[in-house]
Write an enzyme that holds these catalytic residues in place. Structure first.
Site, PDB file in Angstrom:
ATOM      1  N   ASP A   1       0.864  -1.173   0.000  1.00  0.00           N
ATOM      2  CA  ASP A   1       0.000   0.000   0.000  1.00  0.00           C
ATOM      3  C   ASP A   1       0.906   1.231   0.000  1.00  0.00           C
ATOM      4  O   ASP A   1       1.714   1.397   0.922  1.00  0.00           O
ATOM      5  CB  ASP A   1      -0.855  -0.064   1.272  1.00  0.00           C
ATOM      6  CG  ASP A   1      -1.804   1.102   1.399  1.00  0.00           C
ATOM      7  OD1 ASP A   1      -1.609   2.129   0.735  1.00  0.00           O
ATOM      8  OD2 ASP A   1      -2.743   0.983   2.208  1.00  0.00           O
TER       9      ASP A   1
ATOM     10  N   GLY B   1      -5.725   1.034 -13.144  1.00  0.00           N
ATOM     11  CA  GLY B   1      -6.879   0.593 -12.360  1.00  0.00           C
ATOM     12  C   GLY B   1      -8.149   1.042 -13.063  1.00  0.00           C
ATOM     13  O   GLY B   1      -8.487   0.564 -14.150  1.00  0.00           O
TER      14      GLY B   1
ATOM     15  N   ASN C   1      -7.335  12.116 -10.297  1.00  0.00           N
ATOM     16  CA  ASN C   1      -8.143  12.515 -11.454  1.00  0.00           C
ATOM     17  C   ASN C   1      -8.008  14.023 -11.620  1.00  0.00           C
ATOM     18  O   ASN C   1      -7.415  14.694 -10.778  1.00  0.00           O
ATOM     19  CB  ASN C   1      -9.601  12.054 -11.314  1.00  0.00           C
ATOM     20  CG  ASN C   1     -10.261  12.657 -10.093  1.00  0.00           C
ATOM     21  OD1 ASN C   1     -10.178  13.859  -9.858  1.00  0.00           O
ATOM     22  ND2 ASN C   1     -10.892  11.817  -9.278  1.00  0.00           N
TER      23      ASN C   1
ATOM     24  N   ASP D   1      -5.956   6.931  -5.226  1.00  0.00           N
ATOM     25  CA  ASP D   1      -6.286   8.323  -4.901  1.00  0.00           C
ATOM     26  C   ASP D   1      -7.105   8.385  -3.609  1.00  0.00           C
ATOM     27  O   ASP D   1      -6.793   9.166  -2.686  1.00  0.00           O
ATOM     28  CB  ASP D   1      -7.092   8.884  -6.084  1.00  0.00           C
ATOM     29  CG  ASP D   1      -7.237  10.385  -6.059  1.00  0.00           C
ATOM     30  OD1 ASP D   1      -6.528  11.049  -5.284  1.00  0.00           O
ATOM     31  OD2 ASP D   1      -8.055  10.905  -6.846  1.00  0.00           O
TER      32      ASP D   1
ATOM     33  N   TYR E   1      -8.777   3.592 -14.714  1.00  0.00           N
ATOM     34  CA  TYR E   1      -8.569   4.190 -16.032  1.00  0.00           C
ATOM     35  C   TYR E   1      -8.274   3.175 -17.141  1.00  0.00           C
ATOM     36  O   TYR E   1      -8.197   3.546 -18.312  1.00  0.00           O
ATOM     37  CB  TYR E   1      -7.474   5.259 -15.972  1.00  0.00           C
ATOM     38  CG  TYR E   1      -7.942   6.592 -15.405  1.00  0.00           C
ATOM     39  CD1 TYR E   1      -9.237   6.738 -14.902  1.00  0.00           C
ATOM     40  CD2 TYR E   1      -7.111   7.702 -15.373  1.00  0.00           C
ATOM     41  CE1 TYR E   1      -9.678   7.952 -14.382  1.00  0.00           C
ATOM     42  CE2 TYR E   1      -7.551   8.920 -14.857  1.00  0.00           C
ATOM     43  CZ  TYR E   1      -8.831   9.040 -14.367  1.00  0.00           C
ATOM     44  OH  TYR E   1      -9.262  10.245 -13.866  1.00  0.00           O
TER      45      TYR E   1
HETATM   46  P1  ADP Z   1      -6.181   5.069 -12.245  1.00  0.00           P
HETATM   47  O1  ADP Z   1      -7.469   5.851 -12.186  1.00  0.00           O
HETATM   48  O2  ADP Z   1      -4.986   5.926 -12.619  1.00  0.00           O
HETATM   49  O3  ADP Z   1      -6.317   3.820 -13.050  1.00  0.00           O
HETATM   50  P2  ADP Z   1      -6.371   3.517  -9.763  1.00  0.00           P
HETATM   51  O4  ADP Z   1      -6.166   4.016  -8.382  1.00  0.00           O
HETATM   52  O5  ADP Z   1      -7.719   3.001 -10.119  1.00  0.00           O
HETATM   53  O6  ADP Z   1      -5.888   4.717 -10.711  1.00  0.00           O
HETATM   54  O7  ADP Z   1      -5.322   2.378 -10.087  1.00  0.00           O
HETATM   55  C1  ADP Z   1      -3.954   2.605 -10.295  1.00  0.00           C
HETATM   56  C2  ADP Z   1      -3.178   1.492  -9.649  1.00  0.00           C
HETATM   57  O8  ADP Z   1      -3.124   1.713  -8.254  1.00  0.00           O
HETATM   58  C3  ADP Z   1      -3.789   0.102  -9.849  1.00  0.00           C
HETATM   59  O9  ADP Z   1      -2.764  -0.766 -10.291  1.00  0.00           O
HETATM   60  C4  ADP Z   1      -4.269  -0.284  -8.452  1.00  0.00           C
HETATM   61  O10 ADP Z   1      -4.110  -1.692  -8.240  1.00  0.00           O
HETATM   62  C5  ADP Z   1      -3.297   0.479  -7.587  1.00  0.00           C
HETATM   63  N1  ADP Z   1      -3.697   0.782  -6.194  1.00  0.00           N
HETATM   64  C6  ADP Z   1      -4.927   0.864  -5.654  1.00  0.00           C
HETATM   65  N2  ADP Z   1      -4.833   1.161  -4.344  1.00  0.00           N
HETATM   66  C7  ADP Z   1      -3.504   1.268  -4.047  1.00  0.00           C
HETATM   67  C8  ADP Z   1      -2.736   1.544  -2.876  1.00  0.00           C
HETATM   68  N3  ADP Z   1      -3.318   1.791  -1.704  1.00  0.00           N
HETATM   69  N4  ADP Z   1      -1.371   1.552  -2.970  1.00  0.00           N
HETATM   70  C9  ADP Z   1      -0.760   1.317  -4.156  1.00  0.00           C
HETATM   71  N5  ADP Z   1      -1.416   1.063  -5.290  1.00  0.00           N
HETATM   72  C10 ADP Z   1      -2.775   1.032  -5.244  1.00  0.00           C
END
Ligand code: ADP
Length: 174
Positions: free
Chosen positions: A13, A122, A27, A37, A124
């Site tokens: 994390d 994720g 975003n 985010d 996006y």
């Molecule tokens: P985006 O909108 O840019 O796709 P997301 O947050 O949906 O952003 O996903 C981007 C990446 O962050 C994904 O690979 C997801 O698995 C990862 N992710 C989600 N939560 C965490 C976290 N707490 N720490 C690190 N990576 C995370």
């Protein structure tokens, strides 16, 4: 130190990583959302939200900086990855620009250790392998050019990205 020795891949994390700066896959409103985010805003607290309100959003491919507030980091660099729409609307260039602009801000703020999530892969929807190749290329390029950067950590949250990064960076030989 070689470029490879300054790159680390960890599972976990990003809100728990201790570095000079963590990157947020935000975003364009910069006011919080889902995924990483949401996790960063929850962990950093309301002061982050207040600081982000003053930034007037952020365009895709660009980046803006705030303090880290309750996170164990000095700074958060917020960047807006492209939403995958089939690859014909500059998504690769925009994703590369995210990494480039994060490092440009890092240089200006003397940030030497920096952690990235897998931007755009994720919500996006960017294809993970293609995104990882861009991330690797941009990070290696910047590490070669600037010895200021001591450590770049890819913080990987999901299994698919971890498998991809393990193969790309050949973790088995370490
Ligand atoms: P985006 O909108 O840019 O796709 P997301 O947050 O949906 O952003 O996903 C981007 C990446 O962050 C994904 O690979 C997801 O698995 C990862 N992710 C989600 N939560 C965490 C976290 N707490 N720490 C690190 N990576 C995370």
């Amino acid at each position: 130190m070689s470029v490879r020795n300054r790159i680390e891949i960890i599972r976990g994390d990003i809100t728990e990583v201790c570095v000079d700066a963590v990157v947020n896959a935000a975003n364009s409103s910069l006011l919080g959302g889902g995924g990483v985010d949401g996790a960063i805003h929850r962990a950093a607290g309301g002061e982050l939200y207040e600081a982000c309100k003053l930034l007037n959003g952020c365009n895709t491919g660009e980046a803006k900086i705030t303090l880290g507030y309750k996170l164990p980091v000095k700074y958060i660099i917020h960047t807006v990855g492209p939403i995958w729409a089939g690859g014909l609307t500059n998504e690769p260039e925009l994703l590369a620009a995210c990494y480039q602009n994060c490092f440009e801000i890092a240089l200006k703020n003397n940030i030497q250790t920096i952690a990235f999530p897998n931007i755009s892969t994720g919500i996006y929807g960017y294809p993970k392998k293609e995104a990882a190749l861009i991330a690797k290329y941009e990070v290696e390029k910047i590490l070669k050019a600037y010895t200021l950067f001591k450590k770049v950590i890819f913080v990987i949250f999901d299994d698919e990205n971890y498998t991809i990064y393990s193969e790309l960076f050949d973790l088995s030989v370490l």
